[in-house]
Design a protein around this motif. Structure first.
Motif, PDB file in Angstrom:
ATOM      1  N   UNK A   1       0.842  -1.203   0.000  1.00 37.36           N
ATOM      2  CA  UNK A   1       0.000   0.000   0.000  1.00 37.36           C
ATOM      3  C   UNK A   1       0.871   1.246   0.000  1.00 37.36           C
ATOM      4  N   UNK A   2       1.922   1.235   0.810  1.00 41.65           N
ATOM      5  CA  UNK A   2       2.809   2.403   0.851  1.00 41.65           C
ATOM      6  C   UNK A   2       3.543   2.587  -0.476  1.00 41.65           C
ATOM      7  N   UNK A   3       3.929   1.472  -1.118  1.00 42.43           N
ATOM      8  CA  UNK A   3       4.567   1.584  -2.438  1.00 42.43           C
ATOM      9  C   UNK A   3       3.586   2.182  -3.446  1.00 42.43           C
ATOM     10  N   UNK A   4       2.320   1.780  -3.370  1.00 41.56           N
ATOM     11  CA  UNK A   4       1.304   2.331  -4.271  1.00 41.56           C
ATOM     12  C   UNK A   4       1.081   3.823  -3.993  1.00 41.56           C
ATOM     13  N   UNK A   5       1.119   4.205  -2.734  1.00 36.77           N
ATOM     14  CA  UNK A   5       0.979   5.625  -2.393  1.00 36.77           C
ATOM     15  C   UNK A   5       2.137   6.430  -2.973  1.00 36.77           C
ATOM     16  N   UNK A   6       3.346   5.898  -2.873  1.00 34.19           N
ATOM     17  CA  UNK A   6       4.504   6.583  -3.458  1.00 34.19           C
ATOM     18  C   UNK A   6       4.368   6.690  -4.967  1.00 34.19           C
ATOM     19  N   UNK A   7       3.881   5.623  -5.599  1.00 38.25           N
ATOM     20  CA  UNK A   7       3.692   5.653  -7.047  1.00 38.25           C
ATOM     21  C   UNK A   7       2.714   6.752  -7.423  1.00 38.25           C
ATOM     22  N   UNK A   8       1.627   6.855  -6.662  1.00 35.72           N
ATOM     23  CA  UNK A   8       0.642   7.920  -6.921  1.00 35.72           C
ATOM     24  C   UNK A   8       1.276   9.291  -6.710  1.00 35.72           C
ATOM     25  N   UNK A   9       2.047   9.457  -5.637  1.00 38.99           N
ATOM     26  CA  UNK A   9       2.658  10.754  -5.340  1.00 38.99           C
ATOM     27  C   UNK A   9       3.755  11.119  -6.335  1.00 38.99           C
ATOM     28  N   UNK A  10       4.267  10.134  -7.057  1.00 37.53           N
ATOM     29  CA  UNK A  10       5.283  10.438  -8.064  1.00 37.53           C
ATOM     30  C   UNK A  10       4.688  11.244  -9.224  1.00 37.53           C
ATOM     31  N   UNK A  11       3.358  11.273  -9.328  1.00 37.57           N
ATOM     32  CA  UNK A  11       2.699  12.049 -10.382  1.00 37.57           C
ATOM     33  C   UNK A  11       2.306  13.446  -9.896  1.00 37.57           C
ATOM     34  N   UNK A  12       2.468  13.706  -8.602  1.00 36.00           N
ATOM     35  CA  UNK A  12       2.134  15.025  -8.049  1.00 36.00           C
ATOM     36  C   UNK A  12       1.567  14.904  -6.651  1.00 36.00           C
ATOM     37  N   UNK A  13       1.492  16.036  -5.969  1.00 35.78           N
ATOM     38  CA  UNK A  13       1.001  16.031  -4.586  1.00 35.78           C
ATOM     39  C   UNK A  13      -0.470  15.650  -4.527  1.00 35.78           C
ATOM     40  N   UNK A  14      -0.863  15.160  -3.350  1.00 39.54           N
ATOM     41  CA  UNK A  14      -2.261  14.762  -3.137  1.00 39.54           C
ATOM     42  C   UNK A  14      -2.551  14.812  -1.643  1.00 39.54           C
ATOM     43  N   UNK A  15      -3.811  15.047  -1.302  1.00 40.74           N
ATOM     44  CA  UNK A  15      -4.180  15.004   0.117  1.00 40.74           C
ATOM     45  C   UNK A  15      -4.639  13.589   0.474  1.00 40.74           C
ATOM     46  N   UNK A  16      -4.896  13.368   1.744  1.00 42.34           N
ATOM     47  CA  UNK A  16      -5.245  12.025   2.227  1.00 42.34           C
ATOM     48  C   UNK A  16      -6.497  11.492   1.537  1.00 42.34           C
ATOM     49  N   UNK A  17      -7.497  12.323   1.370  1.00 41.94           N
ATOM     50  CA  UNK A  17      -8.728  11.889   0.711  1.00 41.94           C
ATOM     51  C   UNK A  17      -8.474  11.436  -0.718  1.00 41.94           C
ATOM     52  N   UNK A  18      -7.651  12.188  -1.434  1.00 46.78           N
ATOM     53  CA  UNK A  18      -7.317  11.818  -2.814  1.00 46.78           C
ATOM     54  C   UNK A  18      -6.520  10.522  -2.850  1.00 46.78           C
ATOM     55  N   UNK A  19      -5.620  10.355  -1.893  1.00 53.14           N
ATOM     56  CA  UNK A  19      -4.813   9.133  -1.842  1.00 53.14           C
ATOM     57  C   UNK A  19      -5.650   7.917  -1.464  1.00 53.14           C
ATOM     58  N   UNK A  20      -6.684   8.117  -0.660  1.00 51.37           N
ATOM     59  CA  UNK A  20      -7.516   6.998  -0.188  1.00 51.37           C
ATOM     60  C   UNK A  20      -8.476   6.486  -1.257  1.00 51.37           C
ATOM     61  N   UNK A  21      -8.789   7.310  -2.263  1.00 57.97           N
ATOM     62  CA  UNK A  21      -9.813   6.953  -3.260  1.00 57.97           C
ATOM     63  C   UNK A  21      -9.664   5.558  -3.865  1.00 57.97           C
ATOM     64  N   UNK A  22      -8.495   5.157  -4.360  1.00 56.24           N
ATOM     65  CA  UNK A  22      -8.418   3.835  -5.013  1.00 56.24           C
ATOM     66  C   UNK A  22      -8.349   2.653  -4.043  1.00 56.24           C
ATOM     67  N   UNK A  23      -8.251   2.925  -2.750  1.00 58.82           N
ATOM     68  CA  UNK A  23      -8.098   1.847  -1.773  1.00 58.82           C
ATOM     69  C   UNK A  23      -9.401   1.613  -1.025  1.00 58.82           C
ATOM     70  N   UNK A  24      -9.571   0.406  -0.559  1.00 63.44           N
ATOM     71  CA  UNK A  24     -10.741   0.080   0.254  1.00 63.44           C
ATOM     72  C   UNK A  24     -10.346   0.179   1.720  1.00 63.44           C
ATOM     73  N   UNK A  25      -9.949   1.395   2.119  1.00 62.21           N
ATOM     74  CA  UNK A  25      -9.589   1.627   3.519  1.00 62.21           C
ATOM     75  C   UNK A  25      -9.919   3.071   3.877  1.00 62.21           C
ATOM     76  N   UNK A  26      -9.975   3.311   5.154  1.00 57.88           N
ATOM     77  CA  UNK A  26     -10.355   4.635   5.636  1.00 57.88           C
ATOM     78  C   UNK A  26      -9.225   5.647   5.427  1.00 57.88           C
ATOM     79  N   UNK A  27      -9.604   6.908   5.487  1.00 61.23           N
ATOM     80  CA  UNK A  27      -8.586   7.952   5.397  1.00 61.23           C
ATOM     81  C   UNK A  27      -7.654   7.893   6.613  1.00 61.23           C
ATOM     82  N   UNK A  28      -8.175   7.414   7.730  1.00 60.41           N
ATOM     83  CA  UNK A  28      -7.335   7.257   8.924  1.00 60.41           C
ATOM     84  C   UNK A  28      -6.239   6.213   8.670  1.00 60.41           C
ATOM     85  N   UNK A  29      -6.593   5.119   8.027  1.00 60.35           N
ATOM     86  CA  UNK A  29      -5.601   4.078   7.713  1.00 60.35           C
ATOM     87  C   UNK A  29      -4.561   4.616   6.727  1.00 60.35           C
TER      88      UNK A  29
END
Length: 113
Positions: free
Chosen positions: A17-45
């Motif tokens: 999951x963290x590797x996927x988050x880094x991959x997403x962030x490699x395309x530009x900044x994002x907030x927690x809500x934007x990062x959580x969208x493709x995952x089936x987990x809470x913004x807290x997670x």
């Protein structure tokens, strides 16, 4: 867990999951809500995952009014690449030795025929 920077980076990268988050962030900044969208987990997670990435120096969080965008940091990844480069060079040397040995053995085999 170890406190040395390289161990923190490898610990952070160990989770898919963290590797996927880094991959997403490699395309530009994002907030927690934007990062959580493709995952089936809470913004807290997701926030907990970002905190691990931040502790490893792989991510920084900014402040933009109400928004806290995360941004990837490449220096820790360069440190991993530098560390791996020593082993890459070792294996290239070993493969070169193996190639030379195989060529030498093939030369001997053709004389025996």
């Amino acid at each position: 867990m170890h406190d040395d920077p390289l161990s923190l980076v490898f610990f952070a990268l160990a989770d898919p999951t963290r590797r996927a988050l880094l991959e997403r962030l490699s395309t530009g900044e994002a907030n927690v809500g934007e990062l959580a969208e493709p995952f089936h987990m809470s913004t807290q997670a997701i926030s907990k995952h970002i905190a691990v990435l931040e502790a490893a120096g792989l991510v920084t969080r900014g402040r933009d009014a109400q928004r806290r965008p995360s941004l990837i940091q490449f220096a820790p990844l360069r440190a991993v690449d530098d560390w791996l480069d020593r082993y890459r060079l070792l294996w290239l040397e070993r493969l070169g030795n193996l190639d030379r040995q195989l060529s030498k053995n093939q030369g001997r085999g053709s004389n025996d025929v």
